[in-house]
Design an enzyme around this catalytic site. Structure first.
Site, mmCIF file in Angstrom:
data_model
loop_
_atom_site.group_PDB
_atom_site.id
_atom_site.type_symbol
_atom_site.label_atom_id
_atom_site.label_comp_id
_atom_site.label_asym_id
_atom_site.label_seq_id
_atom_site.Cartn_x
_atom_site.Cartn_y
_atom_site.Cartn_z
ATOM 1 N N LEU A 191 -3.821 -4.242 -42.931
ATOM 2 C CA LEU A 191 -4.614 -4.891 -43.977
ATOM 3 C C LEU A 191 -4.211 -6.352 -44.171
ATOM 4 O O LEU A 191 -4.681 -7.006 -45.097
ATOM 5 C CB LEU A 191 -4.469 -4.124 -45.297
ATOM 6 C CG LEU A 191 -4.868 -2.646 -45.230
ATOM 7 C CD1 LEU A 191 -4.628 -1.964 -46.564
ATOM 8 C CD2 LEU A 191 -6.331 -2.504 -44.804
ATOM 9 N N TYR A 237 14.320 -1.659 -42.691
ATOM 10 C CA TYR A 237 13.531 -1.747 -43.917
ATOM 11 C C TYR A 237 14.453 -1.563 -45.117
ATOM 12 O O TYR A 237 14.614 -0.472 -45.674
ATOM 13 C CB TYR A 237 12.408 -0.710 -43.922
ATOM 14 C CG TYR A 237 11.346 -0.946 -42.876
ATOM 15 C CD1 TYR A 237 11.275 -2.152 -42.163
ATOM 16 C CD2 TYR A 237 10.398 0.032 -42.580
ATOM 17 C CE1 TYR A 237 10.315 -2.364 -41.199
ATOM 18 C CE2 TYR A 237 9.425 -0.186 -41.616
ATOM 19 C CZ TYR A 237 9.395 -1.376 -40.926
ATOM 20 O OH TYR A 237 8.438 -1.582 -39.961
#
Length: 285
Positions: free
Chosen positions: A209, A53
């Site tokens: 989501l 990341y």
């Protein structure tokens, strides 16, 4: 904050995914630190990260370093289970590559230990299968790290049911988590979720989501989530997380965030009770 279990550790029922704070489009460090601190203030005790990341080639582990800084500067930082991953890489050009070799995984774990500033990583996960390396060899490296005390718990990510069973066997029944993509837009991990429920292994949905760029569109793309949200006077995103929590007690969503406001909205899902009819309607999407 409601809690659930990963292995023998009790964690908040909803965690925080750190990825949006370190890749393309990331906010400045001050806002990221404020986001992590807002999560801690609200009772979050699980933060998910990975050495991959980061945005640029020279900053491997950017998110791990950021999280370590945030935890060190907050009174509740010591209460957090940090879950990180190894085996996925970003060359810095926006692409993703793989290295599931035992040598790389062990070197990656050592680097993550240094960035996180800990003697043992709370939860270390094999990030993604590498087709060039036998899966048993990759998971075997995770087993070695567990046996050596470099990591406290072991997990896998992006795994199908066959690999979940194989990993659990290789780890001697010590597999504590499976992190797979799961959202209204991506339902193909239902078999993995059911298997984790059967085995008592935590299931951590990533991009619950719909992903960084699409999370705001959930209500417009899936009408039932918008209808249920309106009925309860909450956001479709909160409904989505409540729906996931209702699926099984082993589910621990880890929605990514880069703003304190979205963290607070997501965490409201732990107190949102959906009716059986509403759950059935959302399941049918």
């Amino acid at each position: 904050m409601h809690t659930r279990r990963i292995g023998d550790v009790e964690v908040s029922a909803i965690g925080l995914g750190g990825m949006p704070m370190s890749i393309e489009g990331r906010p400045d460090e001050a806002r990221s630190l404020a986001t992590i601190h807002a999560a801690l203030d609200a009772g979050v005790t699980l933060i998910d990260t990975a050495d991959a990341y980061h945005r640029d080639a020279h900053e491997v582990g950017h998110n791990e370093t950021l999280i370590a800084k945030a935890l060190a500067s907050h009174d509740l930082g010591e209460d957090v289970l940090v879950a990180t991953k190894g085996g996925h890489l970003r060359p810095g050009d926006g692409s993703w590559t793989l290295d599931g070799s035992p040598r790389h995984l062990k070197e990656a774990c050592e680097a993550s230990l240094r960035r996180l500033g800990v003697e043992a990583i709370g939860l270390y996960q094999f990030h993604r299968p590498d087709p060039r390396v036998p899966y048993a060899e990759s998971v075997g490296a995770i087993r070695d790290l567990l046996d050596e005390g470099k990591i406290r718990m072991a997990g896998i990510s992006n795994a199908n049911p066959e690999r979940i069973r194989e990993a659990n066997d290789i780890l001697g029944g010590r597999l504590v988590s499976v992190q797979n993509q799961f959202s209204p837009a991506f339902r193909s991990s239902e078999p993995e979720l059911r298997l984790c429920d059967e085995l008592g292994i935590a299931f951590l949905p990533w991009s619950p989501l719909g992903g960084i760029s699409r999370a705001g569109e959930l209500g417009s793309a899936y009408a039932p989530f918008a209808r249920v949200a309106e009925a309860h006077g909450v956001s479709p995103q909160r409904v989505c997380l409540a729906w996931m929590l209702a699926k099984s007690p082993v589910v621990v969503p880890i929605p990514g965030s880069s703003r304190p406001q979205t963290v607070q909205d997501s965490l409201g899902a732990v107190d949102l009770v959906l009716t059986a009819e509403e759950i059935a309607e959302l399941d049918a999407v």
